[in-house]
Design an enzyme around this catalytic site. Structure first.
Site, PDB file in Angstrom:
ATOM      1  N   LYS A  75     -17.137  19.171  -4.589  1.00 47.59           N
ATOM      2  CA  LYS A  75     -15.947  19.147  -5.434  1.00 47.59           C
ATOM      3  C   LYS A  75     -16.396  18.963  -6.872  1.00 47.59           C
ATOM      4  O   LYS A  75     -17.052  17.973  -7.202  1.00 47.59           O
ATOM      5  CB  LYS A  75     -15.010  18.018  -5.018  1.00 47.59           C
ATOM      6  CG  LYS A  75     -13.711  17.982  -5.813  1.00 47.59           C
ATOM      7  CD  LYS A  75     -12.753  16.990  -5.189  1.00 47.59           C
ATOM      8  CE  LYS A  75     -11.427  16.970  -5.914  1.00 47.59           C
ATOM      9  NZ  LYS A  75     -10.449  16.094  -5.251  1.00 47.59           N
ATOM     10  N   ASP A 104     -11.735  20.926  -9.602  1.00 50.30           N
ATOM     11  CA  ASP A 104     -10.622  20.011  -9.852  1.00 50.30           C
ATOM     12  C   ASP A 104     -10.551  19.614 -11.330  1.00 50.30           C
ATOM     13  O   ASP A 104     -11.280  18.728 -11.774  1.00 50.30           O
ATOM     14  CB  ASP A 104     -10.776  18.763  -8.986  1.00 50.30           C
ATOM     15  CG  ASP A 104      -9.584  17.822  -9.110  1.00 50.30           C
ATOM     16  OD1 ASP A 104      -8.578  18.204  -9.743  1.00 50.30           O
ATOM     17  OD2 ASP A 104      -9.658  16.703  -8.569  1.00 50.30           O
ATOM     18  N   CYS A 120      -8.514  11.268  -1.179  1.00 50.53           N
ATOM     19  CA  CYS A 120      -8.497   9.811  -1.274  1.00 50.53           C
ATOM     20  C   CYS A 120      -8.665   9.393  -2.724  1.00 50.53           C
ATOM     21  O   CYS A 120      -9.055  10.178  -3.583  1.00 50.53           O
ATOM     22  CB  CYS A 120      -9.603   9.196  -0.421  1.00 50.53           C
ATOM     23  SG  CYS A 120     -11.287   9.567  -1.021  1.00 50.53           S
ATOM     24  N   ASP A 159     -11.840  15.731   1.561  1.00 53.89           N
ATOM     25  CA  ASP A 159     -12.450  15.128   0.371  1.00 53.89           C
ATOM     26  C   ASP A 159     -12.272  13.611   0.461  1.00 53.89           C
ATOM     27  O   ASP A 159     -11.364  13.036  -0.130  1.00 53.89           O
ATOM     28  CB  ASP A 159     -11.780  15.685  -0.891  1.00 53.89           C
ATOM     29  CG  ASP A 159     -12.287  15.023  -2.157  1.00 53.89           C
ATOM     30  OD1 ASP A 159     -13.432  14.550  -2.169  1.00 53.89           O
ATOM     31  OD2 ASP A 159     -11.513  14.971  -3.139  1.00 53.89           O
ATOM     32  N   LYS A 215      -2.831  12.499   0.289  1.00 54.41           N
ATOM     33  CA  LYS A 215      -3.535  11.240   0.078  1.00 54.41           C
ATOM     34  C   LYS A 215      -2.613  10.118   0.539  1.00 54.41           C
ATOM     35  O   LYS A 215      -1.439  10.067   0.153  1.00 54.41           O
ATOM     36  CB  LYS A 215      -3.896  11.045  -1.392  1.00 54.41           C
ATOM     37  CG  LYS A 215      -4.949  11.989  -1.924  1.00 54.41           C
ATOM     38  CD  LYS A 215      -5.226  11.707  -3.397  1.00 54.41           C
ATOM     39  CE  LYS A 215      -6.310  12.634  -3.944  1.00 54.41           C
ATOM     40  NZ  LYS A 215      -6.511  12.436  -5.398  1.00 54.41           N
ATOM     41  N   THR A 255     -18.566  14.804  -4.505  1.00 54.95           N
ATOM     42  CA  THR A 255     -17.993  15.039  -5.827  1.00 54.95           C
ATOM     43  C   THR A 255     -19.077  15.107  -6.900  1.00 54.95           C
ATOM     44  O   THR A 255     -19.942  14.232  -6.984  1.00 54.95           O
ATOM     45  CB  THR A 255     -16.983  13.936  -6.181  1.00 54.95           C
ATOM     46  OG1 THR A 255     -15.939  13.919  -5.208  1.00 54.95           O
ATOM     47  CG2 THR A 255     -16.369  14.185  -7.558  1.00 54.95           C
ATOM     48  N   GLU A 259      -7.865  22.886  -7.621  1.00 55.72           N
ATOM     49  CA  GLU A 259      -6.976  21.758  -7.346  1.00 55.72           C
ATOM     50  C   GLU A 259      -6.275  21.275  -8.616  1.00 55.72           C
ATOM     51  O   GLU A 259      -6.930  20.915  -9.594  1.00 55.72           O
ATOM     52  CB  GLU A 259      -7.781  20.615  -6.724  1.00 55.72           C
ATOM     53  CG  GLU A 259      -6.927  19.423  -6.313  1.00 55.72           C
ATOM     54  CD  GLU A 259      -7.764  18.309  -5.713  1.00 55.72           C
ATOM     55  OE1 GLU A 259      -7.218  17.216  -5.496  1.00 55.72           O
ATOM     56  OE2 GLU A 259      -8.966  18.520  -5.461  1.00 55.72           O
ATOM     57  N   ASP A 274      -2.024  18.343  -6.027  1.00 55.08           N
ATOM     58  CA  ASP A 274      -2.444  16.956  -5.826  1.00 55.08           C
ATOM     59  C   ASP A 274      -1.439  16.041  -6.515  1.00 55.08           C
ATOM     60  O   ASP A 274      -0.537  15.507  -5.886  1.00 55.08           O
ATOM     61  CB  ASP A 274      -3.861  16.743  -6.361  1.00 55.08           C
ATOM     62  CG  ASP A 274      -4.358  15.313  -6.125  1.00 55.08           C
ATOM     63  OD1 ASP A 274      -3.635  14.510  -5.500  1.00 55.08           O
ATOM     64  OD2 ASP A 274      -5.468  14.981  -6.568  1.00 55.08           O
ATOM     65  N   LYS A 329     -15.615  18.340 -10.672  1.00 61.32           N
ATOM     66  CA  LYS A 329     -14.663  17.839 -11.653  1.00 61.32           C
ATOM     67  C   LYS A 329     -14.930  18.502 -13.003  1.00 61.32           C
ATOM     68  O   LYS A 329     -16.084  18.555 -13.461  1.00 61.32           O
ATOM     69  CB  LYS A 329     -14.786  16.326 -11.792  1.00 61.32           C
ATOM     70  CG  LYS A 329     -14.422  15.547 -10.531  1.00 61.32           C
ATOM     71  CD  LYS A 329     -12.926  15.516 -10.295  1.00 61.32           C
ATOM     72  CE  LYS A 329     -12.548  14.547  -9.194  1.00 61.32           C
ATOM     73  NZ  LYS A 329     -11.096  14.484  -8.967  1.00 61.32           N
ATOM     74  N   ASP A 355     -14.857  11.120   0.015  1.00 61.02           N
ATOM     75  CA  ASP A 355     -16.128  10.489  -0.339  1.00 61.02           C
ATOM     76  C   ASP A 355     -15.964   9.245  -1.211  1.00 61.02           C
ATOM     77  O   ASP A 355     -16.942   8.756  -1.774  1.00 61.02           O
ATOM     78  CB  ASP A 355     -17.066  11.499  -1.013  1.00 61.02           C
ATOM     79  CG  ASP A 355     -16.621  11.892  -2.421  1.00 61.02           C
ATOM     80  OD1 ASP A 355     -15.432  11.695  -2.735  1.00 61.02           O
ATOM     81  OD2 ASP A 355     -17.456  12.401  -3.202  1.00 61.02           O
TER      82      ASP A 355
END
Length: 329
Positions: A148, A175, A274, A296, A246, A125, A201, A224, A150, A298
């Site tokens: 990923k 995301d 997660c 994903d 998740k 991330t 996402e 999500d 953000k 991490d």
């Protein structure tokens, strides 16, 4: 054999701030459940999320409320009716899976009739920062196969471009964590396509995602925050092409597996995600990861100190915990 259930609050310091559109985390607050039967112990972890109205205190109270039923022998399927989906149920459900593996002498993978978890590519991330700093972070992680990114609604174009320039070969998930509106989703499509982003996402808030029903994206969009359990799939399938499973949202590995299989049956792409927690959360999620198009997991990589024997990240490849950590005899 009589069981004994205990639950506690565990707090893990992060090695650096985890910054997304709606919050900045410097600690991970988790609920750890232990279910003992004789000399055997099953463990599970849940990470309450304020976005869903959860707190550690409420999760502990909910677990205490169903403790007599679990200690009397309630199993995983019964648990689905005892607690709603969420972090509390996840912690208890995963502890029951772990205990069954130890009682039967068969791993969770064997109980599922599936292969044992193997090393798997998992996203690194890149949290929200200035485009320059996000580019620096991406450069340090450029060897990882999946990043990923953000973002929020302020500088997403510049932030994503900076990451792509620093990591030209990595697959990218972008995301926004519900921070965009429909207009920005549409405006960003050519940018996402040109930068070869693999997945967008949850760009818009879950409460207004009906705008996606008639939208035809250039890059697949994953649900999500809009997706928790199987009951959400009818609505979600009209709006998204991929779903992020998740365990803390689904309420455990039991429902997570039901959800993943139902999503696949509908032709939806699958992602395993997660919260920021320890390896005890991730060990169970690896059984969703092996079914997934995007992984994903991490969360533990952000901790200053993880639980001993947990998962290990090597260059963007996530290695399973040591034998005996979770889900093995």
């Amino acid at each position: 054999m009589h069981r004994t259930l205990t639950a506690r609050h565990d707090r893990f310091a992060l090695s650096r701030p985890f910054r997304i559109a709606r919050e900045v985390k410097t600690e991970a607050d988790t609920v750890t459940v232990s279910i003992r039967a004789g000399t055997l112990e099953g463990r599970g972890e849940g990470v309450p999320c304020s976005r869903y109205g959860e707190s550690v205190e409420d999760a502990l109270a909910a677990i205490e409320g169903i403790r007599p039923a679990v200690e009397a022998g309630a199993g995983r399927e019964e648990l689905l009716g005892l607690l709603p989906a969420g972090a509390a149920r996840n912690a208890v459900d995963c502890a029951l899976w772990d205990l069954e593996a130890r009682e039967t002498g068969r791993s969770v993978a064997a109980l599922l009739g599936a292969p044992e978890p193997e090393p798997i590519a998992s996203a690194r991330t890149i949290v929200i920062d200035t485009p320059m700093m996000m580019g620096c972070a991406a450069r340090r992680a450029a060897h990882a196969p999946l990043l990923k990114v953000k973002v929020d609604g302020r500088l997403p174009d510049a932030q994503i471009r900076a990451v792509r320039a620093a990591a030209p070969d990595a697959r990218l998930i972008v995301d926004p964590n519900e921070s965009w509106d429909a207009r920005l989703v549409e405006a960003m499509q050519p940018v996402l396509a040109a930068l070869k982003v693999d997945l967008l996402e949850q760009p818009v808030p879950a409460g207004i995602d009906a705008c996606l029903e008639t939208f035809r994206p250039l890059v697949p969009i994953a649900a999500d925050e809009s997706l928790h359990t199987r009951e959400d799939l009818d609505r979600v399938a009209r709006r998204y092409q991929v779903v992020n499973v998740k365990l803390d949202k689904a309420g455990g590995l039991t429902e997570g597996l039901h959800l993943a299989r139902a999503a696949r049956a509908r032709g939806l792409g699958l992602m395993s995600g997660c919260m920021v927690g320890s390896s005890l959360s991730i060990a169970a999620a690896l059984h969703i990861a092996r079914m997934s198009d995007f992984v994903d997991l991490d969360g533990p990589i952000w901790l200053a100190k993880d639980r001993p024997g947990g998962v290990e990240d090597r260059g963007g490849t996530l290695y399973p915990p040591l034998p005996g950590f979770w889900g093995t005899p």
